[in-house]
Design a protein around this motif. Structure first.
Motif, PDB file in Angstrom:
ATOM      1  N   LEU A 193      21.711  18.907   7.364  1.00 27.98           N
ATOM      2  CA  LEU A 193      21.931  20.004   7.946  1.00 27.98           C
ATOM      3  C   LEU A 193      23.449  19.963   8.538  1.00 27.98           C
ATOM      4  O   LEU A 193      24.023  20.787   8.378  1.00 27.98           O
ATOM      5  CB  LEU A 193      21.035  20.285   9.176  1.00 27.98           C
ATOM      6  CG  LEU A 193      21.028  21.590   9.845  1.00 27.98           C
ATOM      7  CD1 LEU A 193      20.541  22.647   8.795  1.00 27.98           C
ATOM      8  CD2 LEU A 193      19.866  21.735  10.882  1.00 27.98           C
ATOM      9  N   MET A 194      23.753  18.904   9.215  1.00 24.35           N
ATOM     10  CA  MET A 194      25.251  18.747   9.564  1.00 24.35           C
ATOM     11  C   MET A 194      26.241  18.439   8.520  1.00 24.35           C
ATOM     12  O   MET A 194      27.267  19.101   8.711  1.00 24.35           O
ATOM     13  CB  MET A 194      25.385  17.349  10.536  1.00 24.35           C
ATOM     14  CG  MET A 194      24.566  17.353  11.733  1.00 24.35           C
ATOM     15  SD  MET A 194      25.053  18.622  12.855  1.00 24.35           S
ATOM     16  CE  MET A 194      26.489  18.259  13.130  1.00 24.35           C
ATOM     17  N   VAL A 195      25.906  17.954   7.283  1.00 24.75           N
ATOM     18  CA  VAL A 195      26.825  17.931   6.340  1.00 24.75           C
ATOM     19  C   VAL A 195      27.198  19.343   5.931  1.00 24.75           C
ATOM     20  O   VAL A 195      28.231  19.690   5.677  1.00 24.75           O
ATOM     21  CB  VAL A 195      26.159  16.972   5.164  1.00 24.75           C
ATOM     22  CG1 VAL A 195      27.219  17.261   3.972  1.00 24.75           C
ATOM     23  CG2 VAL A 195      26.330  15.621   5.674  1.00 24.75           C
ATOM     24  N   SER A 196      26.131  20.196   5.733  1.00 19.41           N
ATOM     25  CA  SER A 196      26.345  21.507   5.197  1.00 19.41           C
ATOM     26  C   SER A 196      27.207  22.291   6.132  1.00 19.41           C
ATOM     27  O   SER A 196      27.986  23.078   5.808  1.00 19.41           O
ATOM     28  CB  SER A 196      24.709  22.128   4.913  1.00 19.41           C
ATOM     29  OG  SER A 196      24.134  21.518   3.955  1.00 19.41           O
ATOM     30  N   PHE A 197      26.571  22.269   7.439  1.00 21.61           N
ATOM     31  CA  PHE A 197      27.150  22.972   8.545  1.00 21.61           C
ATOM     32  C   PHE A 197      28.836  22.617   8.651  1.00 21.61           C
ATOM     33  O   PHE A 197      29.689  23.338   8.490  1.00 21.61           O
ATOM     34  CB  PHE A 197      26.735  22.794   9.824  1.00 21.61           C
ATOM     35  CG  PHE A 197      27.343  23.325  11.049  1.00 21.61           C
ATOM     36  CD1 PHE A 197      27.151  25.001  11.290  1.00 21.61           C
ATOM     37  CD2 PHE A 197      28.082  22.806  11.716  1.00 21.61           C
ATOM     38  CE1 PHE A 197      27.738  25.468  12.231  1.00 21.61           C
ATOM     39  CE2 PHE A 197      28.733  23.472  12.931  1.00 21.61           C
ATOM     40  CZ  PHE A 197      28.787  24.789  13.263  1.00 21.61           C
ATOM     41  N   ALA A 198      29.283  21.327   8.566  1.00 24.36           N
ATOM     42  CA  ALA A 198      30.379  20.974   8.860  1.00 24.36           C
ATOM     43  C   ALA A 198      31.270  21.254   7.681  1.00 24.36           C
ATOM     44  O   ALA A 198      32.628  21.617   7.675  1.00 24.36           O
ATOM     45  CB  ALA A 198      30.542  19.574   9.073  1.00 24.36           C
ATOM     46  N   GLU A 199      30.985  21.055   6.512  1.00 22.97           N
ATOM     47  CA  GLU A 199      31.832  21.252   5.038  1.00 22.97           C
ATOM     48  C   GLU A 199      31.941  22.711   5.003  1.00 22.97           C
ATOM     49  O   GLU A 199      33.122  22.974   4.803  1.00 22.97           O
ATOM     50  CB  GLU A 199      31.169  20.654   3.903  1.00 22.97           C
ATOM     51  CG  GLU A 199      31.042  18.985   4.020  1.00 22.97           C
ATOM     52  CD  GLU A 199      30.508  18.661   2.774  1.00 22.97           C
ATOM     53  OE1 GLU A 199      30.240  19.093   1.743  1.00 22.97           O
ATOM     54  OE2 GLU A 199      30.382  17.316   2.635  1.00 22.97           O
ATOM     55  N   GLU A 200      30.981  23.529   5.290  1.00 24.20           N
ATOM     56  CA  GLU A 200      30.965  24.909   5.240  1.00 24.20           C
ATOM     57  C   GLU A 200      32.077  25.257   6.395  1.00 24.20           C
ATOM     58  O   GLU A 200      32.912  26.377   5.837  1.00 24.20           O
ATOM     59  CB  GLU A 200      30.091  25.728   5.013  1.00 24.20           C
ATOM     60  CG  GLU A 200      29.112  25.256   3.739  1.00 24.20           C
ATOM     61  CD  GLU A 200      29.822  25.427   2.692  1.00 24.20           C
ATOM     62  OE1 GLU A 200      30.671  26.588   2.244  1.00 24.20           O
ATOM     63  OE2 GLU A 200      29.804  24.565   1.778  1.00 24.20           O
ATOM     64  N   LEU A 201      32.038  24.976   7.458  1.00 24.34           N
ATOM     65  CA  LEU A 201      32.799  25.386   8.505  1.00 24.34           C
ATOM     66  C   LEU A 201      34.373  24.909   8.210  1.00 24.34           C
ATOM     67  O   LEU A 201      35.064  26.103   8.323  1.00 24.34           O
ATOM     68  CB  LEU A 201      32.319  24.721   9.691  1.00 24.34           C
ATOM     69  CG  LEU A 201      33.150  25.386  10.772  1.00 24.34           C
ATOM     70  CD1 LEU A 201      32.515  26.738  11.290  1.00 24.34           C
ATOM     71  CD2 LEU A 201      32.530  24.428  12.369  1.00 24.34           C
ATOM     72  N   VAL A 202      34.518  23.690   7.661  1.00 27.55           N
ATOM     73  CA  VAL A 202      35.938  23.428   7.350  1.00 27.55           C
ATOM     74  C   VAL A 202      36.470  24.201   5.987  1.00 27.55           C
ATOM     75  O   VAL A 202      37.653  24.813   6.132  1.00 27.55           O
ATOM     76  CB  VAL A 202      35.833  21.814   7.120  1.00 27.55           C
ATOM     77  CG1 VAL A 202      37.253  21.660   6.600  1.00 27.55           C
ATOM     78  CG2 VAL A 202      35.728  21.243   8.517  1.00 27.55           C
TER      79      VAL A 202
END
Length: 143
Positions: free
Chosen positions: A48-57
């Motif tokens: 969840l955190m990887v998906s959120f962080a990478e898409e946000l960036v």
């Protein structure tokens, strides 16, 4: 009628991407493979955190910032290249640990196709939720 043709093309393109990812998994693991030590509950927060962080960036910030200077398509390609560069160290580590070059090459191609898909979903949906969800599912299924 152009709307129906465009929807049909979009569905075909998405089917090709899904089949490509499935073929990548089969190629990488020499068949369908599920890690017996995998625990969904232990890995869920990480996915969840990887998906959120990478898409946000890469989509939320990068794609928007690049779109101010070049077309959306070019911005999508450039942000996808940055997305791949982020993943290269992991591919090199896998090579060092005994993976093969074709496996790393296929993983890079897969990241490129998925990065383009995430950018497309972001542009069409005008929201980060679609690419985040697909990214989350991709990380869960492909690793």
């Amino acid at each position: 009628m152009p709307g129906a043709t465009q929807r049909s093309f979009s569905m075909l393109r998405e089917a090709v991407i899904v089949l490509y990812n499935f073929a990548t998994m089969i190629f990488n693991h020499r068949g369908l493979w599920i890690n017996p030590n995998f625990s969904f509950l232990n890995h869920f927060p990480t996915f969840l955190m990887v998906s959120f962080a990478e898409e946000l960036v890469y989509r939320g910030w990068g794609l928007n910032a690049l779109s101010a200077f070049v077309s959306e398509r070019k911005a999508n390609v450039v942000s996808t290249i940055f997305f791949i560069v982020l993943h290269l160290p992991a591919y090199f580590i896998k090579l060092f640990l005994g993976s093969t070059f074709p496996t790393a090459a296929v993983a890079t191609q897969c990241a490129f196709v998925l990065g383009l898909l995430f950018g497309y979903l972001y542009r069409k949906g005008k929201s980060l939720w679609s690419p985040m969800l697909v990214h989350f599912l991709g990380v869960m299924l492909i690793g």
